[in-house]
Design a protein around this motif. Structure first.
Motif, PDB file in Angstrom:
ATOM      1  N   TRP A 427       0.835  -1.199   0.000  1.00  0.00           N
ATOM      2  CA  TRP A 427       0.000   0.000   0.000  1.00  0.00           C
ATOM      3  C   TRP A 427       0.869   1.248   0.000  1.00  0.00           C
ATOM      4  CZ3 TRP A 427       1.101   3.075   4.191  1.00  0.00           C
ATOM      5  CH2 TRP A 427       1.754   2.449   5.257  1.00  0.00           C
ATOM      6  N   ALA A 428       0.253   2.376  -0.295  1.00  0.00           N
ATOM      7  CA  ALA A 428       0.842   3.699  -0.111  1.00  0.00           C
ATOM      8  C   ALA A 428      -0.279   4.643   0.286  1.00  0.00           C
ATOM      9  CB  ALA A 428       1.528   4.186  -1.382  1.00  0.00           C
ATOM     10  N   ARG A 482       7.070  -0.396  -5.154  1.00  0.00           N
ATOM     11  CA  ARG A 482       7.296   1.028  -5.342  1.00  0.00           C
ATOM     12  C   ARG A 482       6.160   1.597  -6.190  1.00  0.00           C
ATOM     13  NH1 ARG A 482      11.922   1.896  -3.180  1.00  0.00           N
ATOM     14  NH2 ARG A 482      11.954   4.108  -3.676  1.00  0.00           N
ATOM     15  N   LEU A 500       8.229   6.478  -5.294  1.00  0.00           N
ATOM     16  CA  LEU A 500       7.891   6.381  -3.876  1.00  0.00           C
ATOM     17  C   LEU A 500       7.835   4.923  -3.437  1.00  0.00           C
ATOM     18  CD1 LEU A 500       5.007   8.997  -3.686  1.00  0.00           C
ATOM     19  CD2 LEU A 500       7.456   9.356  -3.350  1.00  0.00           C
ATOM     20  N   ALA A 502       6.651   1.576  -1.413  1.00  0.00           N
ATOM     21  CA  ALA A 502       5.418   1.075  -0.806  1.00  0.00           C
ATOM     22  C   ALA A 502       5.560   1.090   0.715  1.00  0.00           C
ATOM     23  CB  ALA A 502       5.135  -0.340  -1.301  1.00  0.00           C
ATOM     24  N   THR A 504       4.607   3.439   2.791  1.00  0.00           N
ATOM     25  CA  THR A 504       4.981   4.730   3.353  1.00  0.00           C
ATOM     26  C   THR A 504       3.847   5.728   3.235  1.00  0.00           C
ATOM     27  OG1 THR A 504       5.927   5.549   1.268  1.00  0.00           O
ATOM     28  CG2 THR A 504       7.410   4.372   2.772  1.00  0.00           C
ATOM     29  N   GLN A 506       3.260   9.711   2.385  1.00  0.00           N
ATOM     30  CA  GLN A 506       3.977  10.751   1.660  1.00  0.00           C
ATOM     31  C   GLN A 506       3.096  11.999   1.531  1.00  0.00           C
ATOM     32  OE1 GLN A 506       7.139  10.431   0.574  1.00  0.00           O
ATOM     33  NE2 GLN A 506       7.409   8.243   0.986  1.00  0.00           N
TER      34      GLN A 506
END
Length: 520
Positions: A427-428, A482, A500, A502, A504, A506
């Protein structure tokens, strides 16, 4: 309308397979959410849930509508990835509340709250640290004296303040209340840093959900309204033109190709389900839920086909128990619950009161996307098939562990909350922030590459049923480690592509590198 933001995530295409069933743990008894949605016929609709961060720690608080009883704001005390825990506050204890929507109206970086009521609607200005003050007078907002049941907001082009749409139900002034005539909905446009007088949206047919949506990707959103009544007076689902500086006007079949649709409209959820790059709409009703997709994109007309049956999301009767009666659906929300990169759909269910022709024990739906445009029911297997009389809800990451949780407000019996405790994909979670007006980028478009296809997400304020959310934008990434991201901001500036990781959080701002954020 500001130019929409486009944000692109580059992901691997999800494989077609039976979707992973998420595991939820019922933490209602220990989470300390206790507000009951009370009241008789004048509270048969409503019962909304709002989630937003007012404490500044990044964790979403919960506001629960109380109907005839007091509503309440609950401060989030959950540890990251831990059991859900909330603390009741005295910040907003209004009665006669049907729903609520967070919105940073004055763009000061502190979240405000729009509260829909049986009576005067209230704008509550956020003061920080989960404190609020009444702002109707200061902001020139006429809260009216109606039975308000729907809401949507957008920033129109050239405006520093949002345009608010409020949907109203039965006319409170009629002797036949609560079974009288539908009353006008309202459009509240800004006049500088205040609101001008209400603009009636007439005709109105007892709206239960509204959504500003750029259905044809022109950069100019229209107002979609889901209506419940008065078909004998011409009642139907509505779409309104909203052109800067011009009075709102209805789309019609003759001039625009808008086809009449008559359902007991209760909620709207939007997502790009068929990956054609245009928003699709799930409309809740009584035994007749719809999933609408544009028939002919090239024609440029709002002419929709219903693919609910072919997609397996009619959700027209209970899937547990032995009651064959039709279902009653309220709040609906698309979200990637199992993080496999495919949109899922949650639907809150509950009888209007004690209608004998409709199911009394009506389980909520958790419909998991398979990846070929179809869905399968998993509410019972996932542990969320409650048969309480549900109304509003939110599918949201309450403890910031990258897995979506679920809170539902029920009529008469109080809320239920489930924490997702099983395994899930990558996930992000992202936040878009900008200086000046519209800090949270309402009206933004988020695009995600799913193999060769591109999936688009509108960031909206409205839809659902009495329930709004502002906070981390959650995206399931499947097996990807990513995400490649870029942002096109409202002034037209295109940011550079960003890679970016994964798993995290942001924060993305114009002309700045991404800022990784860690829950405290």
């Amino acid at each position: 309308m500001i130019r929409p933001i486009a944000l692109v995530l580059s992901l691997a295409s999800p494989a077609l397979a039976d979707p992973a069933i998420p595991t939820f743990t019922d933490e209602t008894a220990t989470a300390d959410l206790s507000t009951v949605y009370e009241g008789e016929w004048e509270y048969m609709a409503g019962g909304g849930v709002a989630t937003f961060d007012c404490s500044g720690d990044g964790f979403p608080e919960i506001f629960l509508s109380g109907g005839a009883g007091p509503s309440a704001l609950y401060r989030n005390r959950s540890p990251q990835s831990g059991a859900l825990a909330f603390e009741k506050t005295e910040a907003i204890t209004l009665d006669a509340v049907l729903g609520a929507y967070p919105l940073d109206i004055d763009s000061d970086g502190t979240m405000d709250l729009v509260v829909l009521r049986q009576g005067e609607n209230r704008l509550m200005r956020g003061l920080g640290d989960c404190r609020f003050e009444a702002a109707n007078e200061a902001w020139g907002f006429d809260g009216g004296d109606a039975w308000s049941t729907a809401f949507a907001a957008i920033w129109e082009k050239g405006q520093d303040w949002p345009t608010l749409a409020i949907g109203n139900y039965i006319d409170r002034r009629e002797e036949a209340f609560p079974w009288g005539s539908c009353t006008d909905n309202w459009l509240h446009r800004p006049d500088g840093k205040r609101f001008a007088a209400q603009i009636p949206l007439s005709p109105s047919y007892c709206a239960l959900s509204m959504l500003f949506t750029d259905w044809n990707r022109t950069g100019h959103p229209s107002l979609r309204v889901s209506n419940d009544r008065e078909y004998y007076k011409g009642g139907q689902e509505q779409l309104w033109h909203l052109e800067p500086g011009q009075p709102p006007r209805l789309f019609t079949e003759k001039d625009d190709g808008w086809k009449r649709l008559r359902i007991w409209g209760m909620g709207i959820a939007s997502a790009d389900v068929n990956l054609d790059g245009y928003p699709d709409y799930f409309l809740t009703s009584m035994a007749d839920n719809k999933l609408q997709v544009l028939k002919d994109i090239a024609a440029g007309k709002p002419d929709y086909a219903d693919i609910a049956f072919k997609s397996g999301v009619t959700a027209h009767k209970p899937y547990t128990g032995d009651d064959p009666s039709p279902s009653t659906a309220w709040h609906a929300q698309f979200a990637d619950v199992n993080n496999d990169g495919i949109a899922d759909l949650f639907v809150a269910k509950g009888n209007v009161d004690q209608m004998p022709d409709f199911a009394a024990k009506d389980p909520n739906n958790l419909l998991l996307g398979v990846g070929d445009g179809t869905f399968i029911e998993a509410g019972d297997k996932a542990g969320v098939a409650s048969v309480a009389v549900a109304r509003g809800a939110q599918v949201v990451d309450l403890n910031l562990d990258g897995k979506l949780d679920l809170v539902v407000q029920n009529r008469w019996t109080g809320p239920e909350v489930w924490r997702q405790t099983g395994e899930a994909g990558a996930w992000a979670e992202l936040r878009l922030q900008q200086d000046g007006a519209n800090r949270d980028a309402i009206g933004a478009v988020i695009e995600i590459k799913r193999g060769e296809a591109v999936e688009r997400h509108e960031i909206t304020s409205g839809g659902g049923h009495g329930s709004g959310s502002v906070g981390w934008l959650h995206f399931g990434l499947g097996a990807a480690d990513r995400a490649e991201v870029r942002v096109i901001w409202p002034d037209g500036a295109e940011g550079d592509w960003m890679d970016l990781p994964a798993g995290t959080f942001q924060i993305l701002r114009p002309d700045a590198p991404p800022e990784a954020w860690t829950p405290r």
